[in-house]
Scaffold this active site. Structure first.
Site, PDB file in Angstrom:
ATOM      1  N   THR A   1      53.217  86.959 -36.209  1.00  0.00           N
ATOM      2  CA  THR A   1      52.421  85.999 -36.978  1.00  0.00           C
ATOM      3  C   THR A   1      50.955  86.390 -36.951  1.00  0.00           C
ATOM      4  O   THR A   1      50.495  87.013 -35.992  1.00  0.00           O
ATOM      5  CB  THR A   1      52.562  84.559 -36.420  1.00  0.00           C
ATOM      6  OG1 THR A   1      51.894  83.653 -37.303  1.00  0.00           O
ATOM      7  CG2 THR A   1      51.974  84.410 -35.026  1.00  0.00           C
TER       8      THR A   1
ATOM      9  N   ASN B   1      49.013  83.751 -37.866  1.00  0.00           N
ATOM     10  CA  ASN B   1      48.536  82.362 -37.901  1.00  0.00           C
ATOM     11  C   ASN B   1      48.039  81.981 -36.498  1.00  0.00           C
ATOM     12  O   ASN B   1      48.821  81.825 -35.562  1.00  0.00           O
ATOM     13  CB  ASN B   1      49.703  81.462 -38.354  1.00  0.00           C
ATOM     14  CG  ASN B   1      49.339  79.993 -38.402  1.00  0.00           C
ATOM     15  OD1 ASN B   1      48.542  79.514 -37.597  1.00  0.00           O
ATOM     16  ND2 ASN B   1      49.937  79.279 -39.327  1.00  0.00           N
TER      17      ASN B   1
ATOM     18  N   LYS C   1      49.631  78.867 -34.797  1.00  0.00           N
ATOM     19  CA  LYS C   1      50.963  79.088 -34.207  1.00  0.00           C
ATOM     20  C   LYS C   1      50.805  79.837 -32.886  1.00  0.00           C
ATOM     21  O   LYS C   1      51.454  79.522 -31.895  1.00  0.00           O
ATOM     22  CB  LYS C   1      51.827  79.943 -35.135  1.00  0.00           C
ATOM     23  CG  LYS C   1      52.411  79.237 -36.330  1.00  0.00           C
ATOM     24  CD  LYS C   1      53.414  80.181 -37.013  1.00  0.00           C
ATOM     25  CE  LYS C   1      54.006  79.590 -38.262  1.00  0.00           C
ATOM     26  NZ  LYS C   1      54.962  80.517 -38.914  1.00  0.00           N
TER      27      LYS C   1
ATOM     28  N   ASP D   1      59.652  81.016 -38.882  1.00  0.00           N
ATOM     29  CA  ASP D   1      59.385  80.522 -40.221  1.00  0.00           C
ATOM     30  C   ASP D   1      59.632  79.028 -40.161  1.00  0.00           C
ATOM     31  O   ASP D   1      60.624  78.584 -39.569  1.00  0.00           O
ATOM     32  CB  ASP D   1      60.292  81.185 -41.255  1.00  0.00           C
ATOM     33  CG  ASP D   1      59.759  80.967 -42.666  1.00  0.00           C
ATOM     34  OD1 ASP D   1      58.618  81.381 -42.938  1.00  0.00           O
ATOM     35  OD2 ASP D   1      60.473  80.369 -43.498  1.00  0.00           O
TER      36      ASP D   1
ATOM     37  N   ASP E   1      50.092  68.742 -40.315  1.00  0.00           N
ATOM     38  CA  ASP E   1      50.024  67.844 -39.142  1.00  0.00           C
ATOM     39  C   ASP E   1      49.335  66.500 -39.420  1.00  0.00           C
ATOM     40  O   ASP E   1      49.801  65.471 -38.928  1.00  0.00           O
ATOM     41  CB  ASP E   1      49.329  68.543 -37.963  1.00  0.00           C
ATOM     42  CG  ASP E   1      50.240  69.520 -37.247  1.00  0.00           C
ATOM     43  OD1 ASP E   1      51.462  69.491 -37.493  1.00  0.00           O
ATOM     44  OD2 ASP E   1      49.738  70.322 -36.431  1.00  0.00           O
TER      45      ASP E   1
ATOM     46  N   LYS F   1      51.913  67.660 -28.701  1.00  0.00           N
ATOM     47  CA  LYS F   1      52.693  68.190 -29.837  1.00  0.00           C
ATOM     48  C   LYS F   1      53.721  69.191 -29.319  1.00  0.00           C
ATOM     49  O   LYS F   1      54.870  69.211 -29.750  1.00  0.00           O
ATOM     50  CB  LYS F   1      51.760  68.844 -30.869  1.00  0.00           C
ATOM     51  CG  LYS F   1      52.527  69.426 -32.057  1.00  0.00           C
ATOM     52  CD  LYS F   1      51.659  70.141 -33.074  1.00  0.00           C
ATOM     53  CE  LYS F   1      52.540  70.880 -34.092  1.00  0.00           C
ATOM     54  NZ  LYS F   1      51.803  71.762 -34.993  1.00  0.00           N
TER      55      LYS F   1
HETATM   56  P1  ITT Z   1      53.172  83.389 -40.416  1.00  0.00           P
HETATM   57  O1  ITT Z   1      54.163  83.608 -41.525  1.00  0.00           O
HETATM   58  O2  ITT Z   1      52.165  84.492 -40.288  1.00  0.00           O
HETATM   59  O3  ITT Z   1      53.800  83.018 -39.110  1.00  0.00           O
HETATM   60  P2  ITT Z   1      52.406  81.051 -41.963  1.00  0.00           P
HETATM   61  O4  ITT Z   1      51.313  80.046 -41.799  1.00  0.00           O
HETATM   62  O5  ITT Z   1      52.496  81.753 -43.296  1.00  0.00           O
HETATM   63  O6  ITT Z   1      52.250  82.093 -40.787  1.00  0.00           O
HETATM   64  P3  ITT Z   1      55.077  80.070 -42.442  1.00  0.00           P
HETATM   65  O7  ITT Z   1      55.351  81.138 -43.437  1.00  0.00           O
HETATM   66  O8  ITT Z   1      56.108  79.774 -41.390  1.00  0.00           O
HETATM   67  O9  ITT Z   1      53.735  80.358 -41.623  1.00  0.00           O
HETATM   68  O10 ITT Z   1      54.733  78.754 -43.245  1.00  0.00           O
HETATM   69  C1  ITT Z   1      54.740  77.558 -42.591  1.00  0.00           C
HETATM   70  C2  ITT Z   1      54.148  76.487 -43.502  1.00  0.00           C
HETATM   71  O11 ITT Z   1      54.578  75.232 -42.994  1.00  0.00           O
HETATM   72  C3  ITT Z   1      52.641  76.500 -43.468  1.00  0.00           C
HETATM   73  O12 ITT Z   1      52.131  76.071 -44.710  1.00  0.00           O
HETATM   74  C4  ITT Z   1      52.282  75.472 -42.427  1.00  0.00           C
HETATM   75  O13 ITT Z   1      51.135  74.779 -42.771  1.00  0.00           O
HETATM   76  C5  ITT Z   1      53.498  74.556 -42.391  1.00  0.00           C
HETATM   77  N1  ITT Z   1      53.837  74.290 -40.989  1.00  0.00           N
HETATM   78  C6  ITT Z   1      54.703  74.967 -40.198  1.00  0.00           C
HETATM   79  N2  ITT Z   1      54.678  74.498 -38.942  1.00  0.00           N
HETATM   80  C7  ITT Z   1      53.775  73.518 -38.936  1.00  0.00           C
HETATM   81  C8  ITT Z   1      53.272  72.671 -37.936  1.00  0.00           C
HETATM   82  O14 ITT Z   1      53.665  72.775 -36.662  1.00  0.00           O
HETATM   83  N3  ITT Z   1      52.350  71.786 -38.274  1.00  0.00           N
HETATM   84  C9  ITT Z   1      51.912  71.681 -39.530  1.00  0.00           C
HETATM   85  N4  ITT Z   1      52.303  72.443 -40.543  1.00  0.00           N
HETATM   86  C10 ITT Z   1      53.236  73.371 -40.257  1.00  0.00           C
END
Ligand code: ITT
Length: 199
Positions: free
Chosen positions: A8, A10, A13, A70, A151, A171
């Site tokens: 990731t 992010n 995360k 994901d 969130d 959380k």
């Molecule tokens: P990576 O793929 O690099 O891990 P990303 O942000 O693109 O990062 P995802 O493809 O898994 O992650 O997309 C997840 C989406 O769902 C993203 O828009 C987040 O804002 C939301 N999301 C996932 N987990 C969340 C959480 O714990 N709290 C709030 N929103 C979340």
């Protein structure tokens, strides 16, 4: 010390993973340490599929054990949308939130769930995926400053505040990511010695 790479970029995360791994004997790296990582097309139709793609690409590129998640938000009244498309639903967190709130204007069934799939890849192969969920509802306005993504508008069952009003630690006790992560850690501890090896 052994290390594992989180697939990731992010930072939010990553912060959650760091907290979840704080008692483990493993060093955590991420794609932020590999700025030339070419990226992964997240074109799967399920969370598990996309998690597997990200974990595998990370493992192959970094040549060490890797995991990736994901995740997304499924809203019952929208037939499960945005779901696996949660990240692509709109361009920024603020726009995603306001789009969702406007889709739910005058909608009384606000039930929703966050889902997280985590895949682990070792030696160029995905060895397992795990899923965690948390049920709740969508609030009527964003509340709180913590966390990320959706969130501020997600109120977990049993609470009357949003995920963004909880501390990171709170959380992490109940989240979809923490639940998937706990299953992954149990598997790693029971089935593999990944975390005990030196790479
Ligand atoms: P990576 O793929 O690099 O891990 P990303 O942000 O693109 O990062 P995802 O493809 O898994 O992650 O997309 C997840 C989406 O769902 C993203 O828009 C987040 O804002 C939301 N999301 C996932 N987990 C969340 C959480 O714990 N709290 C709030 N929103 C979340």
């Amino acid at each position: 010390m052994a290390y594992i790479v989180a697939g990731t970029a992010n930072a939010h995360k990553l912060e959650e993973y760091r907290e979840l791994l704080k008692d483990q004997k493993v060093e955590l790296k991420s794609l932020l340490d590999y700025p030339h990582f070419p990226g992964v097309e997240e074109n799967g139709t399920t969370f598990r599929e996309n998690a597997a793609k990200k974990a595998l690409a990370t493992c192959k590129y970094c040549d060490v054990p890797a995991f990736a998640d994901d995740s997304g938000l499924e809203v019952a009244a929208l037939g499960g949308r945005p779901g696996v498309y949660s990240a692509r639903y709109a361009a920024t967190d603020a726009e995603r939130i306001s789009k969702l709130l406007s889709e739910l204007e005058n909608v009384s069934d606000r039930s929703a769930r966050f889902v997280c799939a985590i895949a682990i890849a070792v030696n160029g192969e995905v060895i397992e995926t795990f899923e965690g969920e948390i049920k709740g509802r969508i609030g009527f306005e964003p509340k709180g400053e913590n966390g990320f993504g959706y969130d501020p508008i997600f109120i977990p069952d049993g609470y009357d505040c949003s995920f963004a009003e909880l501390s990171g630690e709170e959380k992490n006790r109940i989240s979809h990511r923490a639940r998937a992560f706990a299953k992954a850690l149990e598997f790693v501890e029971d089935e593999m010695s990944v975390l005990d090896q030196d790479f």
